[in-house]
Design an enzyme around this catalytic site. Structure first.
Site, PDB file in Angstrom:
ATOM      1  N   SER A 137       0.834  -1.198   0.000  1.00 13.12           N
ATOM      2  CA  SER A 137       0.000   0.000   0.000  1.00 13.12           C
ATOM      3  C   SER A 137       0.864   1.241   0.000  1.00 13.12           C
ATOM      4  CB  SER A 137      -0.859  -0.013   1.270  1.00 13.12           C
ATOM      5  OG  SER A 137      -1.459   1.240   1.475  1.00 13.12           O
ATOM      6  N   TYR A 162      -2.281  -1.486  10.985  1.00 16.42           N
ATOM      7  CA  TYR A 162      -2.515  -1.973   9.619  1.00 16.42           C
ATOM      8  C   TYR A 162      -1.351  -1.554   8.714  1.00 16.42           C
ATOM      9  CZ  TYR A 162      -3.973  -1.483   4.790  1.00 16.42           C
ATOM     10  OH  TYR A 162      -3.992  -1.499   3.419  1.00 16.42           O
ATOM     11  N   LYS A 166       1.750  -3.833   6.523  1.00 21.11           N
ATOM     12  CA  LYS A 166       2.181  -3.726   5.123  1.00 21.11           C
ATOM     13  C   LYS A 166       3.688  -3.441   5.072  1.00 21.11           C
ATOM     14  CE  LYS A 166      -1.821  -4.348   3.191  1.00 21.11           C
ATOM     15  NZ  LYS A 166      -2.082  -5.661   2.580  1.00 21.11           N
TER      16      LYS A 166
END
Ligand code: UD1
Length: 351
Positions: A137, A162, A166
């Site tokens: 991302s 989160y 990544k």
């Protein structure tokens, strides 16, 4: 086991293949003749998407799709999948993705997202499959110093668990390549995926209140919510609202297919941005979606949301030059397809 440049000789394991980006990627792969094996635990997706995939690709292509309902963290289940299929490459989408929830449930996020990746790559290694494309991302760029963002732009500390998952999974996969140069890793850094399949048969179907802008706007358009909440209009942007690089999910899906072909015969770890290179503000999105659905959507200005950056958009030169891939859809197309999906499936797949 190797990926070849011949899609019809390739078998790809798609984790999270029933989710928003996964399902659209599965459609593109099947249409290219690739054999696809989905592993998805359906924790945040619907099995009904499989019928929609079949409808879109037709019976012949659908025969090349196998679905297993399993958690990617379930090593025995993964081993059974690798024993049953000769997997050439893996596209790894499966993971929890709600930013706010990740702040409340960090252990669950680290354990699920990082744990399942470790289980997956260990199973891959045990079965001699060393090619993986990972759903990363643009969040790894954090608050950028300079725009547009290139793959050489620095990674910045994440603002939530989160984002850290990544960030860390990128590092883990990079370490694999250092330790064993036979690995073939592609990290795809997505900007903001929106839109839906042009058929209206597949789209984003978040459970509960959407965290992301587009599904929220779409639910306002269809009457499920009263007004769009615009998080801040005092940013240093042309209209004061946050600017993002929205990309049509079909362009993103094509980007995965392009990366898969590009990987054939290679080793190493390579990063690609997948965006359009265009920045669009929140108010521009509200306006574009209003045009798509044929009425002015109500919105209210709210305070800024914690952790949001002012603006980000991609430089996609590397993907264009190396993958031969470029986004084709514009914001009007994205809103049209999103509205088509939402208006024909107002309650998503379960409707
Ligand atoms: C978010 C995540 C990012 C993740 C991506 C997945 C944060 C800080 N980042 O990106 O890590 O990879 O989702 O798609 O959450 N907005 C509103 N009203 C809303 C929702 C959003 O005004 O109801 C604004 C936001 O302030 C932002 C823009 O719309 O300016 C886009 O927000 P969103 O769709 O949530 O995506 P990101 O925050 O860019």
């Amino acid at each position: 086991m190797r990926i070849t440049t011949q899609p019809s000789n390739t078998c790809v394991l798609v984790t999270g293949g029933c989710g928003f980006i996964g399902s659209h990627t599965v459609v593109v792969l099947l249409q290219q003749g690739v054999e696809v094996v989905i592993v998805d635990d359906l924790s945040n997706s619907s099995e009904k998407v499989l019928d929609r995939i079949d409808q879109i690709v037709g019976a012949d292509a659908a025969e090349k799709l196998t679905f297993y309902q399993a958690d990617v963290n379930d090593r025995e289940a993964l081993d059974a999948v690798f024993d049953a299929h000769t997997i050439d490459a893996v596209i790894h989408f499966a993971g929890f993705k709600a930013v706010g929830e990740s702040v409340q449930k960090p252990i669950e996020y680290y354990s699920n997202n990082i744990g399942n990746t470790l289980t997956l790559v260990d199973a891959m290694r045990a079965h001699g499959c060393k090619s993986i494309i990972f759903s990363s991302s643009a969040t790894v760029y954090g608050d950028p110093d300079e725009l547009p963002l290139t793959e050489a732009s620095p990674k910045k500390p994440a603002t939530n668990p989160y984002g850290w998952t990544k960030w860390m999974i990128e590092e883990i996969l990079g370490s694999l390549v250092v330790a064993d140069p036979e690995w073939n890793v592609v990290l795809l850094r997505y900007f903001n995926p929106i839109g839906a399949h042009p058929s209206g048969l597949m789209g984003e179907d978040p459970k509960g209140i959407p965290n992301n802008l587009l599904p929220y706007v779409a639910q306002v358009a269809v009457g499920r919510r009263d007004a769009v909440h615009v998080f801040g209009n005092d940013y240093d942007t042309p209209d004061g609202t946050g600017v993002r690089d929205y990309i049509h999910v079909m362009d993103l899906a094509e980007g995965h297919a392009a990366a898969l072909t590009w990987m054939a015969g290679r080793t190493g770890c390579e990063v690609f941005n997948l965006g359009t290179g265009q920045g669009t503000s929140v108010l521009e999105i509200v306006k574009a979606f209003s045009a798509a659905c044929g009425r002015d959507l109500p919105y209210v200005i709210e305070p800024r949301r914690a952790g949001d950056v002012t603006a980000n958009y991609a430089d996609c030169t590397k993907a264009r030059e190396q993958l031969g891939w470029e986004a084709r859809y514009n914001i009007a197309d994205m809103c049209r397809d999103s509205w088509n999906w939402q208006s024909t499936n107002p309650n998503g797949y379960e409707g």
